[in-house]
Structures are given as C-alpha cells and as structure tokens.
Design a protein around this motif. Structure first.
Motif, PDB file in Angstrom:
ATOM      1  N   ALA A 177       0.830  -1.215   0.000  1.00  0.00           N
ATOM      2  CA  ALA A 177       0.000   0.000   0.000  1.00  0.00           C
ATOM      3  C   ALA A 177       0.858   1.256   0.000  1.00  0.00           C
ATOM      4  N   ASP A 178       1.915   1.265   0.803  1.00  0.00           N
ATOM      5  CA  ASP A 178       2.782   2.446   0.851  1.00  0.00           C
ATOM      6  C   ASP A 178       3.448   2.689  -0.502  1.00  0.00           C
ATOM      7  N   ASN A 179       3.857   1.615  -1.168  1.00  0.00           N
ATOM      8  CA  ASN A 179       4.479   1.766  -2.486  1.00  0.00           C
ATOM      9  C   ASN A 179       3.475   2.264  -3.515  1.00  0.00           C
ATOM     10  N   LEU A 180       2.262   1.739  -3.497  1.00  0.00           N
ATOM     11  CA  LEU A 180       1.240   2.190  -4.450  1.00  0.00           C
ATOM     12  C   LEU A 180       0.885   3.654  -4.220  1.00  0.00           C
ATOM     13  N   HIS A 181       0.780   4.040  -2.967  1.00  0.00           N
ATOM     14  CA  HIS A 181       0.434   5.423  -2.656  1.00  0.00           C
ATOM     15  C   HIS A 181       1.519   6.371  -3.158  1.00  0.00           C
ATOM     16  N   ALA A 182       2.776   5.982  -3.000  1.00  0.00           N
ATOM     17  CA  ALA A 182       3.880   6.813  -3.477  1.00  0.00           C
ATOM     18  C   ALA A 182       3.878   6.899  -5.004  1.00  0.00           C
ATOM     19  N   LEU A 183       3.602   5.799  -5.678  1.00  0.00           N
ATOM     20  CA  LEU A 183       3.559   5.809  -7.143  1.00  0.00           C
ATOM     21  C   LEU A 183       2.429   6.694  -7.652  1.00  0.00           C
ATOM     22  N   ALA A 184       1.294   6.641  -6.984  1.00  0.00           N
ATOM     23  CA  ALA A 184       0.136   7.426  -7.428  1.00  0.00           C
ATOM     24  C   ALA A 184       0.408   8.924  -7.337  1.00  0.00           C
ATOM     25  N   ALA A 185       1.360   9.325  -6.509  1.00  0.00           N
ATOM     26  CA  ALA A 185       1.658  10.749  -6.361  1.00  0.00           C
ATOM     27  C   ALA A 185       2.289  11.338  -7.620  1.00  0.00           C
ATOM     28  N   ARG A 186       2.827  10.485  -8.494  1.00  0.00           N
ATOM     29  CA  ARG A 186       3.514  11.025  -9.671  1.00  0.00           C
ATOM     30  C   ARG A 186       2.670  10.961 -10.938  1.00  0.00           C
ATOM     31  N   GLY A 187       1.416  10.521 -10.839  1.00  0.00           N
ATOM     32  CA  GLY A 187       0.554  10.503 -12.016  1.00  0.00           C
ATOM     33  C   GLY A 187      -0.271   9.237 -12.064  1.00  0.00           C
ATOM     34  N   PRO A 188      -1.168   9.123 -13.040  1.00  0.00           N
ATOM     35  CA  PRO A 188      -2.049   7.958 -13.091  1.00  0.00           C
ATOM     36  C   PRO A 188      -1.277   6.650 -13.252  1.00  0.00           C
ATOM     37  N   VAL A 189      -1.656   5.665 -12.454  1.00  0.00           N
ATOM     38  CA  VAL A 189      -0.965   4.377 -12.403  1.00  0.00           C
ATOM     39  C   VAL A 189      -1.968   3.259 -12.678  1.00  0.00           C
ATOM     40  N   PHE A 190      -1.550   2.311 -13.512  1.00  0.00           N
ATOM     41  CA  PHE A 190      -2.295   1.065 -13.702  1.00  0.00           C
ATOM     42  C   PHE A 190      -1.578  -0.013 -12.897  1.00  0.00           C
ATOM     43  N   THR A 191      -2.294  -0.644 -11.967  1.00  0.00           N
ATOM     44  CA  THR A 191      -1.676  -1.682 -11.159  1.00  0.00           C
ATOM     45  C   THR A 191      -2.423  -2.988 -11.341  1.00  0.00           C
ATOM     46  N   TYR A 192      -1.663  -4.066 -11.271  1.00  0.00           N
ATOM     47  CA  TYR A 192      -2.216  -5.391 -11.532  1.00  0.00           C
ATOM     48  C   TYR A 192      -1.645  -6.362 -10.507  1.00  0.00           C
ATOM     49  N   ALA A 193      -2.543  -7.107  -9.846  1.00  0.00           N
ATOM     50  CA  ALA A 193      -2.121  -8.046  -8.808  1.00  0.00           C
ATOM     51  C   ALA A 193      -3.274  -9.004  -8.542  1.00  0.00           C
ATOM     52  N   HIS A 194      -3.096  -9.845  -7.569  1.00  0.00           N
ATOM     53  CA  HIS A 194      -4.175 -10.752  -7.183  1.00  0.00           C
ATOM     54  C   HIS A 194      -5.341  -9.952  -6.613  1.00  0.00           C
ATOM     55  N   ASN A 195      -6.550 -10.421  -6.893  1.00  0.00           N
ATOM     56  CA  ASN A 195      -7.740  -9.759  -6.340  1.00  0.00           C
ATOM     57  C   ASN A 195      -7.609  -9.519  -4.845  1.00  0.00           C
ATOM     58  N   SER A 196      -7.052 -10.491  -4.126  1.00  0.00           N
ATOM     59  CA  SER A 196      -7.000 -10.400  -2.666  1.00  0.00           C
ATOM     60  C   SER A 196      -6.124  -9.254  -2.175  1.00  0.00           C
ATOM     61  N   HIS A 197      -5.172  -8.803  -2.990  1.00  0.00           N
ATOM     62  CA  HIS A 197      -4.313  -7.685  -2.605  1.00  0.00           C
ATOM     63  C   HIS A 197      -4.926  -6.331  -2.958  1.00  0.00           C
ATOM     64  N   LEU A 198      -5.938  -6.326  -3.817  1.00  0.00           N
ATOM     65  CA  LEU A 198      -6.474  -5.063  -4.319  1.00  0.00           C
ATOM     66  C   LEU A 198      -7.894  -4.768  -3.847  1.00  0.00           C
ATOM     67  N   GLN A 199      -8.572  -5.743  -3.278  1.00  0.00           N
ATOM     68  CA  GLN A 199      -9.967  -5.555  -2.889  1.00  0.00           C
ATOM     69  C   GLN A 199     -10.095  -4.588  -1.717  1.00  0.00           C
ATOM     70  N   ARG A 200     -11.288  -4.038  -1.574  1.00  0.00           N
ATOM     71  CA  ARG A 200     -11.544  -3.096  -0.480  1.00  0.00           C
ATOM     72  C   ARG A 200     -11.955  -3.800   0.802  1.00  0.00           C
ATOM     73  N   GLU A 201     -12.435  -5.039   0.679  1.00  0.00           N
ATOM     74  CA  GLU A 201     -12.841  -5.779   1.878  1.00  0.00           C
ATOM     75  C   GLU A 201     -11.627  -6.312   2.629  1.00  0.00           C
ATOM     76  N   ARG A 202     -11.860  -6.698   3.857  1.00  0.00           N
ATOM     77  CA  ARG A 202     -10.839  -7.386   4.625  1.00  0.00           C
ATOM     78  C   ARG A 202     -10.573  -8.736   3.951  1.00  0.00           C
ATOM     79  N   THR A 203      -9.311  -9.087   3.823  1.00  0.00           N
ATOM     80  CA  THR A 203      -8.931 -10.328   3.154  1.00  0.00           C
ATOM     81  C   THR A 203      -8.910 -11.473   4.152  1.00  0.00           C
ATOM     82  N   THR A 204      -9.363 -12.646   3.698  1.00  0.00           N
ATOM     83  CA  THR A 204      -9.386 -13.844   4.527  1.00  0.00           C
ATOM     84  C   THR A 204      -8.681 -14.968   3.775  1.00  0.00           C
ATOM     85  N   MET A 205      -7.841 -15.705   4.473  1.00  0.00           N
ATOM     86  CA  MET A 205      -7.133 -16.822   3.854  1.00  0.00           C
ATOM     87  C   MET A 205      -6.769 -17.826   4.932  1.00  0.00           C
ATOM     88  N   THR A 206      -6.732 -19.087   4.550  1.00  0.00           N
ATOM     89  CA  THR A 206      -6.271 -20.130   5.462  1.00  0.00           C
ATOM     90  C   THR A 206      -4.819 -20.433   5.160  1.00  0.00           C
TER      91      THR A 206
END
Length: 400
Positions: A264-293
């Motif tokens: 999150a800290d890295n994405l926030h810093a990247l967004a400060a320099r202009g529009p960013v397209f980011t791609y990752a697993h759904n679980s890393h990008l979703q707004r809900e709390r993530t659950t995993m076993t």
C-alpha cells in the motif's frame, strides 16, 4: 436471466473499463484470481497498451519485488542492460519465465524509444522483496538509504556509519534462513542486532524527512523518490523479520498484514507522480478485509487495496476478475448456481460488467460462492459486488 445478463455484458477494453468510473482514477487496479495464467496476463498487457496510448497512463505497477523492479524500469526508460537480463533478474516470485512479462518489457522499451523523458512509460514492482518462504536481507535498501544521505547531508547528522550497518547486518544468510517461516526460533528478526537496525532505520528515515527542503535543492526528484523507496523497504523488511521471529498465535496474520502495508505504501507513493495502472491478485487489491487459510489457521487482514482506498477515496478504482475454467489445473466449468456459472453461459470469451447493474440483475438469484478444486485459484465472492468498480469475466484461462 441469461438474456438480461447478456445485455449487461460489454467487450473488455480500457475505454469500457473507464466508462464505468466517474473520472479517470489516479490508481486503476485490475485484479486476477490466479497467477501465471497467460490468458489473463495477455489481457493485462492489452489493457495497459490501451491505457498508455489512449488515456495518458504512464506507469504500470505489478505484484513483484519493488527493488528488483528498478532494473526493469531502468531498461524501459533508458535501455540500460539487456532484455534477457532484466527479465531474468527484475521479476520476483519466479515470474521471470512468463512470456507475457517479457513481452510487456519489450513493448514498453519500444514505446519509449525517441520519446522525451517526461512522457516515457515507467515500470514498478510494488511488493516487498519477499517470497512465500522467506524475506530478503534489509542490507540493500538500508545501505542505499545511508549512502544517499551520506552524500547529501552533514555527516554529523547521521545516526551511524556505513561500517556500523555492515557489522549489524552480518551475513545475508542469517536473514534469508528458509526454515524461519515454520520455526520462529530460526529467525534473526528479534536479535539484538535486528532491534538496533530497526532503530537506525527509523532514524535514517526521519532524517530523510527532516532534510526534505535541503534535499530538494541538491538531489534530483528521481533520486529522492528512490531514497524514500529504500526507506520504506528497509523499515518494512525489518518489521517483517521481527514478526518472522514471533511465536504468538497472531504471527501469520501480522506477516501478511505487514506485506500488504508495504504494498500500500508503495502504491500510494507511485500514485503521487501521475495515473498508475496496477495489476495483482484480487486479494491484494480488494476493499474488503482479506481472509485466507494458512498453516491451518484462518487469517484476516486489510489488503493493500483497502489501505490505499482509505487514503485516496474515489481516486482509487478496483476492477476484479472472475473466471470460468482452468482446465490444466483441474478447474472445470463452474456450477450453474454460482456467479461464474451464470456468466459462463454468455457467448463472449471475455466481458466486463457494471457491478451495480449486475448485482441488481442477480438480486433474486443469490448466487452461491464457488468452491475451487485447486488451491491456486480463488473464486469471486458475489457478496463483494457492492465494493468493486467493475467485474471482468474470462471464460477460459490457459496457463504458462
């Protein structure tokens, strides 16, 4: 129901995705439900090409090592190195063998040829230097941060010398011990040296912030941005190793939480320099709390997407991806009572939906949550439709 859903489906392209949003977001995130799928990665590349050529996006950020990614960025922006070498060394998680990653780097370098520096595409990894079984030594980011400050500020302000850092860090093998993931006692993360390094990393980061006016006058923006990346990574790695050495029941949840905080800290810093397209697993990008076993325990933590969304608000947009089959991994056609099953009967191989319209159409259906026969694929939870900005559906996925 099928006719209604067909009317809601649109071909997937960047313009269709952006039409779902009120404005062009500063951070446009597209998720995937499984890794190493050629079909999905080819779609990722296609979307970024369209976003770059038609919509002004200039940075792509991937779920890979933020420090190794600097090699890729140098290649695509300046031509430093060779394509073979930067692909081999610039991707974490063993993703250097994926043809789509190689093609992405090749195309970005070609796009940047003869363009002014301010208009060139940029590449970034936004994950920490971490793998499932181990984390890297904090040596590289910590010593690089110290070297930057030593070159630009009064030496009397530094909390230690480079030699002190080297002595405390010791051999890198003590940090990368693979047995530490399962045995906290094998981790170096709570040793006296590690505790001292955490204090020094904090002091160096504080000095970097305190000296911002001076550094703005004597160091290029690119160098300052990289110094802040080193600071974030050093602090994050030391925090991660601290929790590797923890023996409490909360250990694994803290580890995955620290990782997503670094993301999150890295994405926030990247967004400060202009529009960013980011791609990752759904679980890393979703707004809900993530659950995993993991390790027999049910873990809950806030994802990078949830953290960034809390900071950026409407400037963060998340488009999730759901899929139908992954035949080479034994994932056959989805059951008809699941969200994937309802979308699987549509004729197009890949479509994008407005989640609000889709949720309304499915209000009386209450699709079941699909159960995956393979651990490497996470079905999409239809309860999450209310918190995404778009949903891409891909019928059939082929792997690398």
């Amino acid at each position: 129901m099928a006719t209604d859903l067909k009317d809601l489906a649109h071909p997937v392209d960047a313009a269709a995705v952006l039409r779902l949003l009120p404005d062009r977001p500063r951070l446009l995130a597209v998720g995937e439900p499984t890794h190493r799928a050629d079909t999905l990665l080819d779609l990722r590349n296609e979307l970024f090409r369209q976003l770059a050529e038609e919509h002004g996006y200039r940075t792509i950020a991937l779920e890979t090592d933020c420090l190794a990614g600097l090699l890729v960025d140098a290649y695509v922006t300046t031509g430093a190195g060779t394509l073979d070498d930067v692909v081999e060394r610039g991707f974490g998680h063993g993703w250097n063998d994926l043809p789509a990653n190689r093609e992405l780097v090749r195309w970005m370098r070609q796009f940047n040829e003869n363009r002014p520096q301010e208009d060139r595409l940029r590449f970034a990894g936004f994950d920490g230097p971490l793998e499932i079984t181990a984390a890297e030594s904090p040596r590289q980011p910590l010593t690089a941060l110290h070297a930057f400050l030593a070159a630009h500020v009064d030496a009397t302000l530094l909390p230690c010398t480079a030699q002190t850092l080297d002595d405390l860090l010791g051999a890198d093998a003590r940090w990368t011990e693979p047995a530490a993931m399962r045995d906290p006692a094998r981790s170096f993360g709570r040793s006296p040296q590690a505790r001292e390094l955490r204090l020094l990393a904090d002091e160096l980061t504080e000095l970097l912030d305190e000296q911002a006016p001076h550094l703005a006058a004597v160091a290029p923006p690119e160098d300052r941005d990289r110094a802040h990346l080193y600071a974030r990574t050093a602090v994050g790695l030391l925090r991660y190793h601290h929790w590797m050495a923890d023996a409490s029941p909360g250990r694994l949840a803290r580890l995955v939480g620290v990782r997503d905080r670094m993301m999150a800290d890295n994405l926030h810093a990247l967004a400060a320099r202009g529009p960013v397209f980011t791609y990752a697993h759904n679980s890393h990008l979703q707004r809900e709390r993530t659950t995993m076993t993991m390790g027999g325990a049910s873990l809950h933590w806030w994802s990078a997407g949830a953290l960034v969304s809390a900071r950026l608000g409407e400037e963060y947009a998340f488009v999730a991806t759901a899929l139908g089959t992954i035949e080479h991994q034994g994932v056959a056609a989805p059951p008809p009572d699941t969200l994937e099953g309802l979308l699987h009967v549509l004729p197009e191989p890949r479509t994008v939906f407005d989640p609000r319209a889709l949720a309304a159409a499915l209000a009386e259906t209450s699709p079941a949550l699909r159960v995956s026969p393979w651990f490497g694929y996470a079905p999409y939870d239809p309860a999450h439709l209310a918190s995404v900005d778009g949903l891409v559906y891909v019928r059939d996925v082929h792997g690398s």
